[in-house]
Design an enzyme around this catalytic site. Sequence first.
Site, PDB file in Angstrom:
ATOM      1  N   CYS A 374       1.171  -1.203  -0.248  1.00  0.00           N
ATOM      2  CA  CYS A 374       0.067   0.072   0.080  1.00  0.00           C
ATOM      3  C   CYS A 374       0.837   1.169   0.140  1.00  0.00           C
ATOM      4  O   CYS A 374       1.296   1.654   1.024  1.00  0.00           O
ATOM      5  CB  CYS A 374      -0.853  -0.092   1.098  1.00  0.00           C
ATOM      6  SG  CYS A 374      -1.889   1.287   1.396  1.00  0.00           S
ATOM      7  N   CYS A 377      -0.773   4.178   2.146  1.00  0.00           N
ATOM      8  CA  CYS A 377      -0.617   4.263   3.584  1.00  0.00           C
ATOM      9  C   CYS A 377       0.859   4.361   4.056  1.00  0.00           C
ATOM     10  O   CYS A 377       0.996   5.031   4.688  1.00  0.00           O
ATOM     11  CB  CYS A 377      -0.754   2.655   3.921  1.00  0.00           C
ATOM     12  SG  CYS A 377      -2.306   2.091   3.382  1.00  0.00           S
ATOM     13  N   ASP A 378       1.965   3.888   3.388  1.00  0.00           N
ATOM     14  CA  ASP A 378       3.482   3.586   3.932  1.00  0.00           C
ATOM     15  C   ASP A 378       4.421   4.481   3.205  1.00  0.00           C
ATOM     16  O   ASP A 378       5.436   4.517   3.502  1.00  0.00           O
ATOM     17  CB  ASP A 378       3.903   1.954   3.776  1.00  0.00           C
ATOM     18  CG  ASP A 378       2.803   1.037   4.435  1.00  0.00           C
ATOM     19  OD1 ASP A 378       2.183   1.891   5.586  1.00  0.00           O
ATOM     20  OD2 ASP A 378       2.653   0.214   4.196  1.00  0.00           O
TER      21      ASP A 378
END
Length: 550
Positions: A374, A377-378
């Site tokens: 992701c 997200c990261d």
Amino acid sequence: MSGQKTNEKSGEGEDWLLPEENRDHLRGLFAEMREPLSLEVFTKDGQNDSYNEAVVRFMRDLDRLGDKVKVLFHKIGEGRAEKLKVFRSPTILIEPDKYPIRYTGAPLGEEARTFIGTIMLVSRGVSGLSELSLALLSSLDETRHVRVFVSPACPYCPGQAANALKAAIARPGLVSAEVVETGENRELTVKYQAHSVPLTVINETFRQKGFYPEERFILELVGLKPSEELIGKAKAEAGIGEETTEVDVVVVGAGPSGLTAAMYAERSGLKAVVLEKGVVGGQVALTPEVENYPGFKRIGGIQLMELIAGQARQYCQVREGEEVREVKINERIEAVTDRAAYKAKALILATGAASRKLGVPGEKKFFGRGVSVCASCDGWNYKDKNVIMIGGGNTALTEALYLKNIGVNVTVVHRRDSFRAEERLQESLAREGVPALMNTVVKEFIGHETGLTSVRLEDVNTGEQKEMPVSGAFVAIGWIPNSKLAAGIGVKLDEAGYIAADRSMRTNVPRVYACGDVIGGVRQIVTAVGGGATAAVSLFEDISNPYWRK
Ligand code: NAP
């Protein structure tokens, strides 16, 4: 700075951070607050200055929106900060004399909603936890410090942060909650190896990766051990009976397809419920930018899904964190979750697909510690660092462009000599100067205790191998259909594991329909929403005129 309040009028000439529309919305919310509350903001010059500025402006806006929220500003190193043990800038405490709730870092992006939600709960003095969660939490008799590591674009983070914050509101004497923004707190991120978010660390040692349904989070918070299957037992022990809800149609999955199906079903006069094991949005919520959904030249995946989910919620309940564990097909179709049972006339499976793994050494070991699926997200953890994006489809190229855009040094690694992704994305990749290693595969992820340090690559033509130092590796090599639930009730799958559905989205099992990525095909958002609408229209016709009885 003092906590002196500025009224709306005197703030009129001043510069607002929040757009007018958001201010109006918040004014309405704050007007519903039961008790006034105080927010205390701590900053230190020279430490995360741009975030300090954003937080101070955001808080100043909140302070000016009425009489219910009072904001006090302090400097780190001075008396109040020392007393409350605040050392990181920026930090926000919510009603610190009553609740041990702390935001270490600016609650921006996705986190802003949880932050406002928490303010509202604190003002009402209620946790918002379910009856079962409260019953489970009542058995806690020792302290728990919960740190939830988050990032601004992560769709799963707000849910997990809310779990911790609600627990701290319910048991403020024993549970303290801290939401840590990883991008602003590198030292903590490295110390706790929070390279994939959300990551939850309880009492320094017990870790939860990802977003957990509320009751499971609470069970593990109390027991400090993994508790995947124990919720039914806990419910029985707490004396909470099985709740059965009667509806016309149960939709499993809250991606674009499932939400559209529910909307269409309700508009036909059928009562629908959407059950989602995680959070709304499916894969789209993980897509940084969507550029091919008609009506929007460009829109963030999360924003698009918020619009679709908001519209669906006007019609029916969308229950997140509620996984369907079993389906029984009798006179009525019964879908059983950890929380309840639902009896319905029909079932729509919109369960989507899960990301495919490479299956090479080190992938599992370093997942969450350098290996990720992701980027939104990261990605924030890898600013100015070297990472690879593995894959050659639309996902890999969209995410590589996103990473490049936020300042990550990304190289695409693809197993063939040409990309599968659409031409426009290939052009953008070239224009942005993102390097690509073609005809190259990853043979191994290498690292040590603190995380990934390199990947071993192989040239598929020459067989030559080399080690490439990287801090992160994003795997975007396609998807595997989530069709286990379907298979369990005798729904026919094709050879690749996708549900075999006809043009009306009917499966071979009467009263069971399927739509979205779980049926394969071109797997676009537009086809997913189209499939959802078709499934709902077909089942509406079938309920009044059952084809299987003809
Ligand atoms: P995809 O189109 O199936 O592409 C997967 C990529 O991973 C391919 O390039 C494939 O290589 C590679 N791959 C597969 N297995 C591999 C392995 N074991 N080792 C190395 N590489 C491997 O998947 P996707 O990119 O996730 O897209 C899925 C669907 O979502 C598509 O329909 C796509 O159009 C849609 N999507 C749309 C958008 C958008 O509209 N903006 C964004 C994202 C996704 P080969 O090419 O050699 O097979």
